[in-house]
Design an enzyme around this catalytic site. Structure first.
Site, PDB file in Angstrom:
ATOM      1  N   GLN A  43       0.859  -1.179   0.000  1.00 39.08           N
ATOM      2  CA  GLN A  43       0.000   0.000   0.000  1.00 39.08           C
ATOM      3  C   GLN A  43       0.899   1.234   0.000  1.00 39.08           C
ATOM      4  OE1 GLN A  43      -2.234   1.187   3.611  1.00 39.08           O
ATOM      5  NE2 GLN A  43      -4.052   0.857   2.346  1.00 39.08           N
ATOM      6  N   TYR A 117      -5.695  10.727   4.299  1.00 29.13           N
ATOM      7  CA  TYR A 117      -4.325  10.940   3.821  1.00 29.13           C
ATOM      8  C   TYR A 117      -4.354  11.818   2.568  1.00 29.13           C
ATOM      9  CZ  TYR A 117      -2.946   7.424   7.237  1.00 29.13           C
ATOM     10  OH  TYR A 117      -2.734   6.734   8.397  1.00 29.13           O
ATOM     11  N   ARG A 165      -7.522   2.541  -2.713  1.00 27.66           N
ATOM     12  CA  ARG A 165      -8.435   2.496  -1.576  1.00 27.66           C
ATOM     13  C   ARG A 165      -9.027   3.883  -1.388  1.00 27.66           C
ATOM     14  NH1 ARG A 165      -7.148  -0.251   4.180  1.00 27.66           N
ATOM     15  NH2 ARG A 165      -9.211   0.032   5.068  1.00 27.66           N
TER      16      ARG A 165
END
Length: 192
Positions: A43, A117, A165
């Site tokens: 990720q 994020y 994601r």
């Protein structure tokens, strides 16, 4: 949750991939993780403003210089707004990290565009109040997400798995994306 920039950590001790400098260690990790046919994806992430005070020497960055809500300001500093060239550099950092991940032998990458994020911050009408090509309407706020996906896809072979994601809502903010906006993001990702 591997960072793409040593100067932008989300937590102390994060693994960072900026180049193939540590390819041998990454290859050993990939080999151990995929033994017996298992899948192991990396990720890739940039925390943006979501990094604790004092962790990043150059300070935190974000689409706009908007602090977190009052009760979180003791932990997270007010970020500096990224310049256009800095945003473009971040896009390339994602692509470089993906290329190294593939070279090391991992099964795929997932771009972290959720949980507040940086990619998520750009999508957010609350965190992203820019007036340039990286802000404003959803199409512009989604530009970072789309450019990162395109750059990553261009840095790895077609058969290498690339995922992203996303959060259907902004973490902790009243002005999140609505269902129609989330569906539009999905359509754009399918087109890209």
């Amino acid at each position: 949750n591997v960072m793409i920039d040593r100067g932008a950590l989300g937590e102390p001790g994060n693994v960072v991939i900026e180049s193939d400098e540590h390819l041998a260690a990454l290859t050993a990790w990939a080999h151990a993780a995929t033994r017996g046919g298992a899948q192991c994806w990396v990720q890739l992430n940039h925390p943006g403003k979501q990094a604790p005070k004092g962790l990043n020497k150059q300070g935190n960055v974000a689409p706009s210089a908007i602090p977190f809500r009052k009760e979180m300001q003791a932990f997270f500093p007010t970020p500096r707004e990224l310049t256009g060239p800095e945003v473009e550099e971040i896009v390339q950092r994602f692509a470089t990290a993906a290329r190294v991940v593939k070279q090391a032998g991992f099964s795929g990458v997932q771009i972290h565009g959720a949980h507040g994020y940086l990619v998520s911050q750009f999508l957010s009408p609350h965190h992203n109040q820019r007036t340039d090509e990286w802000g404003g309407p959803l199409e512009n706020r989604a530009r970072l997400m789309r450019e990162v996906v395109r750059a990553v896809r261009g840095a790895v072979p077609e058969e290498f798995v690339v995922g992203i994601r996303l959060s259907p809502e902004d973490a902790g903010n009243a002005r999140g994306l609505d269902l129609d906006e989330n569906l539009q993001l999905a359509r754009w990702l399918c087109e890209d």
